[in-house]
Design a protein around this motif. Structure first.
Motif, PDB file in Angstrom:
ATOM      1  N   UNK A 207      13.268  21.815 -41.713  1.00 43.25           N
ATOM      2  CA  UNK A 207      13.255  23.144 -41.109  1.00 43.25           C
ATOM      3  C   UNK A 207      11.826  23.488 -40.703  1.00 43.25           C
ATOM      4  N   UNK A 208      11.630  23.948 -39.494  1.00 43.07           N
ATOM      5  CA  UNK A 208      10.298  24.306 -39.000  1.00 43.07           C
ATOM      6  C   UNK A 208       9.892  25.664 -39.558  1.00 43.07           C
ATOM      7  N   UNK A 209       8.588  25.832 -39.759  1.00 42.12           N
ATOM      8  CA  UNK A 209       8.079  27.110 -40.243  1.00 42.12           C
ATOM      9  C   UNK A 209       6.772  27.421 -39.549  1.00 42.12           C
ATOM     10  N   UNK A 210       6.391  28.706 -39.468  1.00 42.15           N
ATOM     11  CA  UNK A 210       5.113  29.056 -38.842  1.00 42.15           C
ATOM     12  C   UNK A 210       3.961  28.348 -39.535  1.00 42.15           C
TER      13      UNK A 210
ATOM     14  N   UNK B 234      -3.401  33.530 -34.186  1.00 38.15           N
ATOM     15  CA  UNK B 234      -2.310  33.228 -35.116  1.00 38.15           C
ATOM     16  C   UNK B 234      -1.655  31.918 -34.729  1.00 38.15           C
ATOM     17  N   UNK B 235      -0.348  31.967 -34.499  1.00 39.60           N
ATOM     18  CA  UNK B 235       0.390  30.763 -34.114  1.00 39.60           C
ATOM     19  C   UNK B 235       0.719  30.739 -32.628  1.00 39.60           C
ATOM     20  N   UNK B 236      -0.093  31.436 -31.821  1.00 38.92           N
ATOM     21  CA  UNK B 236       0.129  31.479 -30.378  1.00 38.92           C
ATOM     22  C   UNK B 236      -1.085  30.925 -29.651  1.00 38.92           C
ATOM     23  N   UNK B 237      -0.831  29.928 -28.804  1.00 46.46           N
ATOM     24  CA  UNK B 237      -1.871  29.370 -27.936  1.00 46.46           C
ATOM     25  C   UNK B 237      -1.647  29.917 -26.533  1.00 46.46           C
ATOM     26  N   UNK B 238      -2.735  30.191 -25.829  1.00 49.55           N
ATOM     27  CA  UNK B 238      -2.667  30.634 -24.439  1.00 49.55           C
ATOM     28  C   UNK B 238      -3.758  29.872 -23.699  1.00 49.55           C
ATOM     29  N   UNK B 239      -3.378  28.980 -22.807  1.00 52.98           N
ATOM     30  CA  UNK B 239      -4.385  28.142 -22.154  1.00 52.98           C
ATOM     31  C   UNK B 239      -4.033  27.805 -20.721  1.00 52.98           C
ATOM     32  N   UNK B 240      -5.045  27.353 -20.005  1.00 50.37           N
ATOM     33  CA  UNK B 240      -4.886  26.826 -18.657  1.00 50.37           C
ATOM     34  C   UNK B 240      -5.133  25.313 -18.724  1.00 50.37           C
ATOM     35  N   UNK B 241      -4.494  24.582 -17.836  1.00 47.47           N
ATOM     36  CA  UNK B 241      -4.647  23.135 -17.791  1.00 47.47           C
ATOM     37  C   UNK B 241      -4.872  22.678 -16.366  1.00 47.47           C
ATOM     38  N   UNK B 242      -5.564  21.542 -16.255  1.00 48.65           N
ATOM     39  CA  UNK B 242      -5.803  20.905 -14.957  1.00 48.65           C
ATOM     40  C   UNK B 242      -5.721  19.400 -15.169  1.00 48.65           C
TER      41      UNK B 242
ATOM     42  N   UNK C 116       1.997  28.556 -25.968  1.00 54.49           N
ATOM     43  CA  UNK C 116       2.671  27.702 -26.946  1.00 54.49           C
ATOM     44  C   UNK C 116       2.758  28.377 -28.301  1.00 54.49           C
ATOM     45  N   UNK C 117       3.855  28.101 -29.000  1.00 52.36           N
ATOM     46  CA  UNK C 117       4.005  28.522 -30.387  1.00 52.36           C
ATOM     47  C   UNK C 117       3.689  27.325 -31.272  1.00 52.36           C
ATOM     48  N   UNK C 118       2.810  27.524 -32.260  1.00 53.31           N
ATOM     49  CA  UNK C 118       2.444  26.460 -33.201  1.00 53.31           C
ATOM     50  C   UNK C 118       3.409  26.531 -34.380  1.00 53.31           C
ATOM     51  N   UNK C 119       4.077  25.410 -34.664  1.00 56.11           N
ATOM     52  CA  UNK C 119       5.064  25.354 -35.734  1.00 56.11           C
ATOM     53  C   UNK C 119       4.744  24.150 -36.612  1.00 56.11           C
ATOM     54  N   UNK C 120       4.874  24.319 -37.930  1.00 56.79           N
ATOM     55  CA  UNK C 120       4.703  23.184 -38.833  1.00 56.79           C
ATOM     56  C   UNK C 120       6.076  22.627 -39.173  1.00 56.79           C
ATOM     57  N   UNK C 121       6.248  21.318 -38.976  1.00 61.28           N
ATOM     58  CA  UNK C 121       7.512  20.656 -39.272  1.00 61.28           C
ATOM     59  C   UNK C 121       7.646  20.426 -40.775  1.00 61.28           C
TER      60      UNK C 121
ATOM     61  N   UNK D  63       2.587  18.922 -36.912  1.00 55.26           N
ATOM     62  CA  UNK D  63       2.560  20.122 -36.075  1.00 55.26           C
ATOM     63  C   UNK D  63       3.382  19.895 -34.811  1.00 55.26           C
ATOM     64  N   UNK D  64       4.099  20.923 -34.410  1.00 56.52           N
ATOM     65  CA  UNK D  64       4.848  20.939 -33.143  1.00 56.52           C
ATOM     66  C   UNK D  64       4.354  22.132 -32.329  1.00 56.52           C
ATOM     67  N   UNK D  65       4.213  21.927 -31.019  1.00 55.56           N
ATOM     68  CA  UNK D  65       3.918  23.024 -30.098  1.00 55.56           C
ATOM     69  C   UNK D  65       5.138  23.205 -29.203  1.00 55.56           C
ATOM     70  N   UNK D  66       5.697  24.411 -29.222  1.00 53.46           N
ATOM     71  CA  UNK D  66       6.833  24.753 -28.364  1.00 53.46           C
ATOM     72  C   UNK D  66       6.264  25.526 -27.183  1.00 53.46           C
ATOM     73  N   UNK D  67       6.298  24.895 -26.017  1.00 52.52           N
ATOM     74  CA  UNK D  67       5.527  25.361 -24.858  1.00 52.52           C
ATOM     75  C   UNK D  67       6.392  25.970 -23.752  1.00 52.52           C
TER      76      UNK D  67
END
Length: 125
Positions: free
Chosen positions: A1-4, A60-68, A83-88, A93-97
């Motif tokens: 089960x994934x958790x924050x 917190x568990x939220x990433x906000x980024x730009x990519x090139x 992305x939401x950062x989740x610990x498996x 770590x899992x990022x749900x993007x």
């Protein structure tokens, strides 16, 4: 089960769990993340991507980024991702993007997960 998670991404290597559209990030792409004082950045390459960079922030568990990125066909593209950062359950770590292109049409969702240490070491050889 994934958790924050509040675990640092610094030094982690992540890979997509599924291929995206042709010519984009895929399961052979590897992201090496860095994190310091709320800043995040990463380099990535593999598959159709010759070189990519992302830069942004973490709150917190939220990433906000730009990519090139530069693709094998010589074209470049850029976009924005949250992305939401989740610990498996196994501690990885899992990022749900949720992402959107800014240089072209298109948007979607994807998942990247930390590569197990033994797999990462084998690929480095």
């Amino acid at each position: 089960m994934a958790r924050p998670s509040v675990r640092s991404l610094d030094g982690l290597v992540l890979a997509p769990v599924a291929d995206q559209a042709p010519g984009q990030v895929g399961t052979r792409t590897r992201f090496t993340y860095h994190e310091k004082d709320g800043e995040i950045w990463a380099e990535y390459a593999g598959g159709d991507v010759v070189r990519g960079h992302l830069v942004g922030t973490r709150e917190g568990d939220r990433l906000d980024f730009r990519y090139v990125q530069l693709k094998r066909d010589g074209t470049t593209s850029s976009g924005h991702c949250v992305s939401a950062v989740v610990e498996l359950a196994d501690g990885r770590v899992r990022l749900e993007e949720t992402w959107e292109w800014e240089s072209q049409d298109g948007s979607g969702t994807s998942v990247v997960e930390q590569i197990p240490a033994e797999e990462g070491a084998a690929q480095a050889r």
